[in-house]
Design a protein around this motif. Structure first.
Motif, mmCIF file in Angstrom:
data_model
loop_
_atom_site.group_PDB
_atom_site.id
_atom_site.type_symbol
_atom_site.label_atom_id
_atom_site.label_comp_id
_atom_site.label_asym_id
_atom_site.label_seq_id
_atom_site.Cartn_x
_atom_site.Cartn_y
_atom_site.Cartn_z
ATOM 1 N N UNK B 290 0.840 -1.194 0.000
ATOM 2 C CA UNK B 290 0.000 0.000 0.000
ATOM 3 C C UNK B 290 0.874 1.243 0.000
ATOM 4 N N UNK B 291 1.879 1.240 0.858
ATOM 5 C CA UNK B 291 2.777 2.389 0.922
ATOM 6 C C UNK B 291 3.614 2.509 -0.350
ATOM 7 N N UNK B 294 1.386 4.021 -3.055
ATOM 8 C CA UNK B 294 1.115 5.425 -2.764
ATOM 9 C C UNK B 294 2.368 6.266 -2.989
ATOM 10 N N UNK B 298 2.792 9.220 -5.909
ATOM 11 C CA UNK B 298 2.938 10.617 -5.505
ATOM 12 C C UNK B 298 4.356 11.154 -5.698
ATOM 13 N N UNK B 300 5.598 12.464 -8.238
ATOM 14 C CA UNK B 300 5.553 13.731 -8.977
ATOM 15 C C UNK B 300 5.293 14.904 -8.023
ATOM 16 N N UNK B 301 4.547 14.649 -6.961
ATOM 17 C CA UNK B 301 4.251 15.719 -6.003
ATOM 18 C C UNK B 301 5.521 16.098 -5.242
ATOM 19 N N UNK B 302 6.272 15.086 -4.830
ATOM 20 C CA UNK B 302 7.531 15.373 -4.117
ATOM 21 C C UNK B 302 8.494 16.120 -5.031
ATOM 22 N N UNK B 303 8.464 15.757 -6.308
ATOM 23 C CA UNK B 303 9.333 16.473 -7.247
ATOM 24 C C UNK B 303 8.952 17.947 -7.307
ATOM 25 N N UNK B 304 7.646 18.214 -7.259
ATOM 26 C CA UNK B 304 7.181 19.608 -7.274
ATOM 27 C C UNK B 304 7.691 20.332 -6.032
ATOM 28 N N UNK B 305 7.565 19.693 -4.878
ATOM 29 C CA UNK B 305 7.972 20.342 -3.629
ATOM 30 C C UNK B 305 9.476 20.557 -3.594
ATOM 31 N N UNK B 306 10.217 19.526 -4.050
ATOM 32 C CA UNK B 306 11.673 19.617 -3.971
ATOM 33 C C UNK B 306 12.257 20.435 -5.101
ATOM 34 N N UNK B 307 11.391 20.827 -6.041
ATOM 35 C CA UNK B 307 11.889 21.644 -7.135
ATOM 36 C C UNK B 307 12.638 20.852 -8.183
ATOM 37 N N UNK B 308 12.299 19.573 -8.299
ATOM 38 C CA UNK B 308 12.983 18.749 -9.306
ATOM 39 C C UNK B 308 12.111 18.666 -10.553
#
Lengths: 99, 310, 267
Positions: B290-291, B294, B298, B300-308
């Protein structure tokens, strides 16, 4: 990602205490997460969020606890008036004249 | 305040001074010099703790959806939220010792690092939620109290915050169990049935009886008490409370030996514990999957936050 | 001021139920990110917002309880799916992060207009509750603002995902302002200061500049005659009449499964 240190003021007027830190890409998100991790339980009146790189640490014991010179002259404990006071009181009582 | 990693060859005198320092109650901060073994030991300990908080969420999350009253729903949501929050705090402590959160999460998902036994087991009913919130949390708090004075100060401070935040968790769990034991026969049966399944994992919780002399976590004062002491403390505190509710503990050997001043119990299968924590528990794969899904979904979301860039 | 005896209680109950159910069902959906959000920090943030929502729902279920004598828990758990009056926006199952953020943004900005108007309700308990609730929303709006901007600006991919999510959700978002059965009475008595259609126009007016700055498609046009925004997509109505998608039935089944083991039991 940069680390931001978080300081909490528990009640109005109190000192700010270091609570921990969060990681975030910028200040906006740092604020969001500082509120979550250090404020969502209503445990702070105010919070300071500070980039870790802005914090400079002093930890040299030679600067903070230098051992050689007696510095008790700067402390309350460096003064003992008890014996001298007793003698002074005694002298004052001894020389008191009845009216 | 970046952790300094020393070269492999360490000055034995310096190491000895360090050991004396921590063994006499001295503290270590994240930027201080520390022997490589100490750094690795603390990191491993904190990483497993963080993993456990995170994986502990999964047995409970489906019950948030099913909580049968508004108050229970809110309380369970808040409790689980705290656990995720604790995982974050602990990963932060570990990260400052030189391993990135990404690497730790990846190792967890790849089955390379461990998490506590109890979170490998299934939950079948609302009674499981109550038993976990009461007794699993109680067992955990017993361990956590022994970490409040850890030699590694950032960890000790985090444990103080965690213990304060968890104070309502046990109360909430106890409230659920007592309510159900005061309820319908169906509810009482549900609780007894859940306790029957959770008892052995609870006995396993504090770990196998390691010789204190061989315990490196004790040696460096990362933790203050050996496993068997924590288990005995847990029993002394909670067995009377369990019995007074009219519940039966599924161990006919369980009794307090007044002469030896300790609880005697059936030796649980320590092999089962070993199997479970090395990733072979009944629900281990499901929950990791499950993890994993998930986490992948997600990225792509971490990439957005980290600026990658994608 | 209005009290419970001299207002149209049925219409008032409909309003309270719709408000409560919106928050309750949205809170349910948002708590589905627990343990699996993209980052631990967002896991915790979504959980806080979910607790706020369920807390707000609880306040309104308690108000309903005072009007009807039925317990708040029973109101929350004992109804059939067709008796819930939430808008369909909130019942859709959890999809991806862009969908979650887009839904949150549309809901929170629309709800803000609604809550703000209700702080001036002539029904005192509701006005009082809303005055507290409006302050808790600051965090939600702050969170939504940060994420919408990030997704809109970061990369063509994140932008595309956001735009697709918004496009799929606009018709349902407009469903938040579906006219409530009995709302004329509520407007007449000042419980509601304006009909839902007017609140919708106000909402579109408020968020239009935002969409312009972010250069995101905005499915509404300013009517030259009235100067008010009119949607250019069809709204999805039905929620306020108890008409829902299969997703709500699915949600309801899970949500009430322990409750239905024994509705008389104390948990």
């Amino acid at each position: 990602m940069p680390v931001f240190e978080v300081f909490q003021q528990a009640r109005e007027g109190k000192a700010f205490e270091h609570g921990g830190n969060v990681v975030a890409p910028d200040a906006d998100m740092a604020i969001l997460y500082a509120r979550e991790f250090y404020g969502r339980r209503q445990e702070a009146r105010r919070i300071w969020v500070v980039p870790r790189e802005c914090i400079v640490e002093i930890n040299d014991p030679d600067l903070l606890h230098p051992p050689a010179v007696d510095r008790s002259y700067r402390t309350v404990g460096g003064y003992s008036v008890r014996d001298t006071l007793r003698a002074t009181r005694g002298a004052v009582a001894g020389s008191a004249q009845p009216d | 305040m970046v952790a300094t990693v020393d070269t492999i060859v360490e000055d034995p005198a310096r190491v000895e001074e360090f050991v004396k320092h921590v063994q006499s109650g001295g503290k270590v901060e994240s930027g201080d010099w520390m022997p490589e073994e100490y750094r690795k030991q603390v990191l491993r300990f904190v990483e497993m703790h963080a993993n456990s908080e995170l994986m502990g969420v999964l047995p409970e999350r489906e019950w948030i959806n099913k909580a049968p009253t508004l108050k229970r729903k809110l309380a369970l949501t808040a409790k689980v939220q705290d656990e995720v929050g604790h995982a974050e705090l602990l990963y932060r402590v570990a990260e400052d010792l030189g391993k990135t959160r990404e690497a730790m999460l990846q190792d967890l998902l790849d089955g390379k690092t461990k998490f506590h036994n109890v979170f490998h087991y299934p939950t079948y009913s609302w009674a499981d939620v109550a038993i976990i919130a009461w007794l699993v949390d109680a067992a955990a708090i017993q361990s956590q109290k022994a970490l409040l004075d850890s030699s590694y100060a950032p960890y000790a401070r985090t444990m103080q915050k965690i213990c304060w935040e968890e104070s309502f968790h046990i109360k909430h769990g106890y409230d659920m169990v007592v309510t159900m034991m005061n309820g319908t026969q169906q509810q009482k049966d549900m609780i007894q049935e859940a306790l029957n399944r959770w008892w052995v994992p609870l006995v396993h919780f504090h770990g196998p009886p390691t010789l204190a002399e061989k315990d490196r976590d004790l040696y460096y004062r990362i933790k203050a008490k050996p496993n068997f002491v924590l288990r005995q403390e847990f029993f002394s505190k909670y067995i009377p409370k369990i019995l007074e509710l009219g519940l039966t503990i599924p161990d006919p050997e369980l009794r307090f030996d007044t002469e030896a001043n300790e609880w005697r119990y059936s030796d649980p299968d320590w092999n089962e514990l070993k199997l479970v924590v090395t990733g072979h528990g009944p629900k281990t794969e499901d929950r990791l999957n499950l993890r994993r899904m998930a986490y992948a979904d997600t990225q792509w979301v971490r990439d957005v936050v980290l600026g990658r860039a994608a | 001021m209005i009290d419970a005896t001299n207002t149209d209680t049925r219409a008032l109950q409909t309003l309270l139920t719709a408000l409560a159910d919106d928050e309750f069902i949205l809170g349910y959906r948002n708590s589905e990110w627990t343990g699996i959000a993209p980052m631990l920090e967002e896991d915790v943030a979504f959980s806080s917002m979910s607790q706020d929502e369920i807390g707000h729902a609880r306040i309104m279920y308690q108000m309903l309880s005072e009007l009807t004598g039925v317990s708040a828990d029973r109101i929350a758990y004992a109804r059939r799916p067709e008796e819930y009056l939430n808008c369909q926006l909130v019942e859709h199952r959890r999809l991806d992060w862009a969908h979650a953020i887009a839904r949150y943004f549309l809901y929170d900005t629309a709800d803000h207009v609604r809550v703000e108007a209700l702080t001036r309700s002539q029904y005192a308990p509701l006005a009082n509750a809303m005055q507290k609730i409006v302050r808790e929303e600051k965090y939600h709006l702050m969170h939504g603002d940060i994420w919408i901007k990030r997704l809109a600006h970061f990369s063509p991919e994140s932008r595309e995902r956001l735009i697709a999510a918004l496009e799929s959700l606009w018709p349902d978002a407009l469903g938040m302002f579906e006219p409530l059965p009995g709302e004329e009475a509520l407007v007449a008595s000042g419980v509601l200061e304006a009909p839902m259609s007017e609140l919708q126009a106000e909402w579109l007016e408020q968020i239009a500049p935002y969409f312009e700055i972010l250069d995101l498609p905005f499915p509404a046009k300013k009517d030259e005659r009235t100067g008010r925004y009119v949607p250019t997509v069809e709204p999805v109505y039905g929620g306020r009449q108890g008409k829902h998608t299969a997703e709500l039935a699915e949600l309801w089944d899970e949500m009430t499964s322990v409750y239905r083991l024994d509705p008389e039991a104390v948990w």
